[in-house]
Design a protein around this motif. Structure first.
Motif, mmCIF file in Angstrom:
data_model
loop_
_atom_site.group_PDB
_atom_site.id
_atom_site.type_symbol
_atom_site.label_atom_id
_atom_site.label_comp_id
_atom_site.label_asym_id
_atom_site.label_seq_id
_atom_site.Cartn_x
_atom_site.Cartn_y
_atom_site.Cartn_z
ATOM 1 N N UNK A 109 -8.534 54.355 11.157
ATOM 2 C CA UNK A 109 -7.590 53.348 11.648
ATOM 3 C C UNK A 109 -8.011 52.761 12.994
ATOM 4 N N UNK A 110 -9.162 53.174 13.510
ATOM 5 C CA UNK A 110 -9.630 52.677 14.800
ATOM 6 C C UNK A 110 -9.882 51.169 14.760
ATOM 7 N N UNK A 111 -9.596 50.508 15.878
ATOM 8 C CA UNK A 111 -10.034 49.125 16.039
ATOM 9 C C UNK A 111 -11.522 49.133 16.396
ATOM 10 N N UNK A 112 -12.209 48.009 16.100
ATOM 11 C CA UNK A 112 -13.666 47.958 16.298
ATOM 12 C C UNK A 112 -14.096 46.510 16.384
ATOM 13 N N UNK A 113 -15.054 46.241 17.255
ATOM 14 C CA UNK A 113 -15.641 44.892 17.284
ATOM 15 C C UNK A 113 -17.118 44.989 17.612
ATOM 16 N N UNK A 114 -17.859 43.963 17.201
ATOM 17 C CA UNK A 114 -19.260 43.814 17.581
ATOM 18 C C UNK A 114 -19.474 42.396 18.086
ATOM 19 N N UNK A 115 -20.393 42.240 19.034
ATOM 20 C CA UNK A 115 -20.743 40.927 19.586
ATOM 21 C C UNK A 115 -22.257 40.874 19.709
ATOM 22 N N UNK A 116 -22.847 39.714 19.387
ATOM 23 C CA UNK A 116 -24.305 39.566 19.429
ATOM 24 C C UNK A 116 -24.754 38.640 20.549
ATOM 25 N N UNK A 117 -25.858 39.043 21.196
ATOM 26 C CA UNK A 117 -26.531 38.215 22.196
ATOM 27 C C UNK A 117 -27.983 38.653 22.207
ATOM 28 N N UNK A 118 -28.735 38.341 23.261
ATOM 29 C CA UNK A 118 -30.073 38.892 23.430
ATOM 30 C C UNK A 118 -31.212 37.967 23.064
ATOM 31 N N UNK A 119 -32.406 38.542 22.835
ATOM 32 C CA UNK A 119 -33.598 37.737 22.528
ATOM 33 C C UNK A 119 -33.417 36.931 21.251
ATOM 34 N N UNK A 120 -34.224 35.888 21.111
ATOM 35 C CA UNK A 120 -34.151 35.055 19.924
ATOM 36 C C UNK A 120 -34.442 35.818 18.652
ATOM 37 N N UNK A 121 -34.105 35.203 17.523
ATOM 38 C CA UNK A 121 -34.250 35.853 16.224
ATOM 39 C C UNK A 121 -35.703 36.253 15.955
ATOM 40 N N UNK A 122 -35.851 37.430 15.359
ATOM 41 C CA UNK A 122 -37.158 37.900 14.935
ATOM 42 C C UNK A 122 -36.982 38.859 13.765
ATOM 43 N N UNK A 123 -38.033 39.038 12.998
ATOM 44 C CA UNK A 123 -38.098 40.037 11.930
ATOM 45 C C UNK A 123 -36.874 39.994 11.019
ATOM 46 N N UNK A 124 -35.972 40.976 11.105
ATOM 47 C CA UNK A 124 -34.828 41.044 10.185
ATOM 48 C C UNK A 124 -33.526 40.561 10.833
ATOM 49 N N UNK A 125 -33.633 39.784 11.904
ATOM 50 C CA UNK A 125 -32.444 39.260 12.563
ATOM 51 C C UNK A 125 -31.951 37.974 11.928
ATOM 52 N N UNK A 126 -30.725 37.586 12.290
ATOM 53 C CA UNK A 126 -30.136 36.313 11.878
ATOM 54 C C UNK A 126 -29.867 35.457 13.115
ATOM 55 N N UNK A 127 -29.565 34.200 12.883
ATOM 56 C CA UNK A 127 -29.178 33.309 13.987
ATOM 57 C C UNK A 127 -27.681 33.505 14.239
ATOM 58 N N UNK A 128 -27.352 34.672 14.776
ATOM 59 C CA UNK A 128 -25.956 35.090 14.898
ATOM 60 C C UNK A 128 -25.481 35.241 16.336
#
Length: 341
Positions: A109-128
């Motif tokens: 029942x925990x609340x949870x969030x994720x946020x993306x930033x950082x270096x540009x997309x590479x390998x298995x990353x998305x434009x997120x």
């Protein structure tokens, strides 16, 4: 192998491939490697063992309260890590470009969030970049398009695009792939966290400020671009939720008796911002599996304050003196319309 691990896994344990699923994969493969090294009677290099162990923090923090990895990058939405112990911290910022925050460990029942930033997309990353996900009251609220497959087709390319994520898109501007995003401020308090991020992925400055209130269960997001530009923010809701009302700057979504409300306000005045559109978009719920998500698009404006209020279809909202008070099922929450002041 040690030299490779030092390049691929940073000191905080984040893998450079930009997808938590691959952090889990590398952790498992390194485990097999260390067992083989030991079976050959060779001493396991301490540096290699340490980098493998550090991956456990990245994997653990990227695991949602429902036991699944958050579907960031090429991470299917149905992957369940096993054997990874919980951490002590409930909020973790990885310099590689991740914020993970929860109310508690080992609590569905925990609340949870994720946020993306950082270096540009590479390998298995998305434009997120600037994208986020949100769980509250034991259920998924905001989701990503996730990972469908490596099939070379338009849908697969779309899942990696900004439009497949919960981000602000600049109207009429060309997106510049591989642009880095900076976390310019962070404030972590018990039950309340604030983050401010910025980039120029569309040739103009995008700024996103995020306030997460855990316990009272509220997410507030302020998106801004400079005068002369306009943005539209996109919000992909869990496929279990259906939009049942769109009016007066509010979108109410339902799953049986469950309710979630999205409210959008003018940041300068606190008045309702009308003109939302709701579309059905196909998101990936696992490898080669999809479902339809109610996706809310804001009207084209220079700035918009978005409130996500789980647990109610009619949250009371008042604005006065540059502050807004939101009456959530967990109690009232007050904060500046500017979020980061």
């Amino acid at each position: 192998m040690t030299a490779s691990a030092l390049v691929a896994i940073d000191e905080q344990g984040a893998l450079h491939e930009q997808a938590p699923r691959y952090g889990l994969y590398v952790h498992r493969r390194l485990g097999a490697a260390l067992e083989t090294i030991a079976a050959c009677g060779i001493e396991v290099p301490p540096g290699l063992a340490a980098r493998r162990a550090s991956l456990e923090s990245y994997i653990a923090h990227a695991t949602q309260p429902d036991g699944r990895l958050v579907p960031i990058g090429d991470s299917p939405a149905d992957v369940r890590p096993t054997g990874i112990p919980a951490r002590r911290e409930t909020v973790k910022v990885f310099d590689a470009g991740y914020v993970f925050a929860r109310t508690a460990w080992d609590d569905p029942a925990s609340a949870y969030c994720s946020i993306r930033f950082g270096p540009g997309r590479r390998l298995h990353g998305h434009e997120d970049h600037l994208g986020l996900t949100y769980h509250a009251r034991g259920r998924a609220v905001l989701v990503e398009a996730g990972f469908h497959s490596y099939e070379r087709m338009p849908y697969q390319r779309w899942t990696a695009s900004p439009e497949a994520h919960n981000v602000p898109v600049v109207v009429g501007a060309t997106f510049r792939e591989g642009t880095a995003t900076h976390l310019v401020s962070a404030s972590v308090e018990p039950g309340r966290q604030r983050f401010r991020l910025t980039d120029d992925a569309y040739g103009v400055r995008r700024t996103r400020s995020v306030l997460v209130c855990h316990g009272t269960d509220l997410m507030a997001v302020l998106d801004e671009v400079p005068a002369g530009s306009a943005l539209r923010s996109l919000w992909h809701f869990d496929p279990s939720l259906t939009a049942i009302s769109v009016r007066d700057g509010r979108v109410v979504l339902a799953d049986g008796e469950r309710r979630v409300t999205l409210v959008q306000l003018h940041p300068a005045s606190g008045l309702p911002l009308d003109g939302q559109e709701v579309e059905l978009q196909e998101i990936a719920t696992g490898h080669l599996r999809t479902a339809w998500s109610a996706t809310v698009l804001s009207p084209a404006v220079r700035s918009v304050l978005t409130l996500i209020v789980p647990g109610t279809g009619d949250p009371g909202i008042t604005c006065s003196g540059g502050h807004v008070t939101v009456h959530t099922p967990g109690g009232p929450v007050s904060f500046p319309l500017s979020l980061d002041r």
